[in-house]
Design an enzyme around this catalytic site. Structure first.
Site, short mmCIF file in Angstrom:
data_model
loop_
_atom_site.label_atom_id
_atom_site.label_comp_id
_atom_site.label_asym_id
_atom_site.label_seq_id
_atom_site.Cartn_x
_atom_site.Cartn_y
_atom_site.Cartn_z
N ASN A 12 -9.67 -9.58 -14.10
CA ASN A 12 -9.70 -9.60 -12.63
C ASN A 12 -11.15 -9.49 -12.17
O ASN A 12 -11.85 -8.52 -12.50
CB ASN A 12 -8.85 -8.42 -12.12
N HIS A 15 -14.02 -7.40 -8.18
CA HIS A 15 -15.10 -6.48 -7.83
C HIS A 15 -16.49 -7.03 -8.08
O HIS A 15 -17.48 -6.42 -7.68
CB HIS A 15 -14.85 -5.11 -8.47
N HIS A 48 -7.54 -11.48 -6.35
CA HIS A 48 -6.68 -11.02 -5.25
C HIS A 48 -7.34 -11.39 -3.92
O HIS A 48 -8.40 -10.85 -3.59
CB HIS A 48 -6.52 -9.50 -5.38
N ARG A 50 -7.26 -10.65 -0.50
CA ARG A 50 -6.64 -9.67 0.39
C ARG A 50 -6.66 -10.20 1.81
O ARG A 50 -7.52 -11.01 2.18
CB ARG A 50 -7.39 -8.34 0.33
N ARG A 54 -11.76 -8.45 1.84
CA ARG A 54 -12.83 -7.49 1.56
C ARG A 54 -13.63 -7.84 0.30
O ARG A 54 -14.75 -7.42 0.15
CB ARG A 54 -12.29 -6.07 1.49
N HIS A 55 -12.99 -8.57 -0.63
CA HIS A 55 -13.79 -9.01 -1.79
C HIS A 55 -13.68 -10.52 -1.96
O HIS A 55 -14.57 -11.25 -1.53
CB HIS A 55 -13.48 -8.20 -3.07
N GLU A 75 -3.36 -13.23 -6.93
CA GLU A 75 -2.68 -12.04 -6.39
C GLU A 75 -2.70 -12.10 -4.88
O GLU A 75 -3.75 -12.38 -4.28
CB GLU A 75 -3.42 -10.78 -6.81
N THR A 106 -4.63 -1.29 -4.81
CA THR A 106 -3.17 -1.42 -4.72
C THR A 106 -2.55 -0.14 -5.28
O THR A 106 -2.48 0.04 -6.49
CB THR A 106 -2.70 -2.67 -5.49
N GLU A 156 5.00 -7.26 -13.32
CA GLU A 156 3.80 -6.57 -13.81
C GLU A 156 3.98 -5.10 -13.50
O GLU A 156 4.14 -4.71 -12.34
CB GLU A 156 2.55 -7.13 -13.14
N HIS A 199 -3.53 -2.18 -13.97
CA HIS A 199 -4.12 -1.31 -12.95
C HIS A 199 -4.70 -0.06 -13.58
O HIS A 199 -3.99 0.70 -14.23
CB HIS A 199 -3.14 -0.91 -11.83
N1 PXP Z 1 -2.77 -5.95 -11.62
C1 PXP Z 1 -2.58 -5.96 -10.29
C2 PXP Z 1 -1.30 -6.50 -9.76
C3 PXP Z 1 -3.57 -5.50 -9.40
O1 PXP Z 1 -3.36 -5.51 -8.08
C4 PXP Z 1 -4.80 -5.07 -9.94
C5 PXP Z 1 -5.90 -4.63 -9.03
O2 PXP Z 1 -6.29 -5.65 -8.20
C6 PXP Z 1 -4.96 -5.09 -11.33
C7 PXP Z 1 -3.92 -5.51 -12.15
C8 PXP Z 1 -6.22 -4.67 -11.97
O3 PXP Z 1 -6.48 -3.33 -11.74
P1 PXP Z 1 -7.90 -2.73 -12.09
O4 PXP Z 1 -8.89 -3.46 -11.24
O5 PXP Z 1 -7.76 -1.29 -11.74
O6 PXP Z 1 -8.12 -2.97 -13.55
#
Ligand code: PXP
Length: 250
Positions: A12, A15, A48, A50, A54-55, A75, A106, A156, A199
């Site tokens: 992901n 960030h 993602h 949003r 924001r990102h 996402e 999330t 997930e 996550h």
């Molecule tokens: N899976 C989902 C559905 C998420 O929303 C996120 C965060 O955007 C992640 C995985 C990844 O989480 P993390 O950034 O904490 O590794």
């Protein structure tokens, strides 16, 4: 119990965009990060979009769709705006997540059981467009059963609480949470759902989740981008991959 091949790693890159947006600059570029992630062993890229942008921005999704060789896992919240964007791009996968403006990330899973009729209708056109629809949920039985009933291909499972408990030193509660995740993964698999997890996962917390035989994909972002400051993004991804493979082989 079926073991479905290699455990996939979805990276992901949200960030990277968070850092970019902190200064309103053109860098660091999340698409460059995604290409580096692909070259470093990521099996897919997760982003993602949003509601508040924001990102990740709309243009990032367009550029990712054009640049990626591996599948994009898009996402999004279950809103009309996001559905239209997904139907325009038709990414490989769509992961529906709950979204609240005030949250930092999330924080919980989707309430599929409480919104079953609407979500069933919501995902139907995405499925028809060929997107693999995933629902980001907790490990509760009623959520997993509702996800299967509405025809999601994937669930997930939210590993955030497990990771938080680990870092809070709440070992007994962490282990109970892991057990609940294991049971959830087994139930989802038995109902014909593909099982993903993610996550908050880190080098310290990934292995017990990677070892769950029903889990076929992990999506990991924040820790990898943070660790990129110290190790570089490529080495951080490779180390995560190594730990996942080690856990899987054990
Ligand atoms: N899976 C989902 C559905 C998420 O929303 C996120 C965060 O955007 C992640 C995985 C990844 O989480 P993390 O950034 O904490 O590794």
């Amino acid at each position: 119990m079926a073991m479905q091949g290699k455990l996939r790693l979805g990276v992901n890159i949200d960030h990277v965009a968070t850092v970019r947006n902190a200064r309103g600059s053109a860098y660091p570029d999340p698409v460059r990060a995604a290409k580096l992630a692909e070259a470093s062993g990521a099996d897919g890229i997760t982003a993602h979009l949003r509601e508040d942008r924001r990102h990740i921005a709309d243009v990032d999704i367009e550029r990712l769709m054009a640049a990626l060789e591996r599948p994009l896992n898009f996402e999004m919240a279950a809103t009309a705006e996001m559905q239209a964007i997904a139907l325009r791009h038709k990414p490989h996968a769509v992961c529906i997540v709950p979204e609240k403006r005030e949250e930092r990330t999330t924080e919980g899973g989707l309430d599929v059981a409480g919104d079953e009729g609407r979500l069933g209708e919501y995902i139907a056109p995405l499925r028809e467009a060929g997107c693999r629809v995933s629902l980001f949920i907790g490990h509760e039985r009623r959520q997993i059963e509702a996800a299967a009933r509405i025809g999601a291909a994937v669930v997930e499972l939210h590993t955030g609480a497990y990771c938080d408990l680990h870092y809070e030193g709440e070992t007994a509660k962490r282990d109970a949470e892991l057990e609940a995740l294991r049971e959830g993964a087994a139930l989802a698999h038995s109902l014909g759902l593909e099982v993903h997890a993610g996550h908050g996962l880190t080098f310290e917390t990934v292995k017990p989740v990677a070892a769950m035989p029903e889990v076929v994909e992990l999506n990991i972002g924040h820790f990898l981008i943070a660790e990129a400051i110290f190790l570089g993004l490529g080495p951080a991804i490779k180390e995560m991959r190594r730990l996942m493979d080690e856990a899987r082989a054990a």
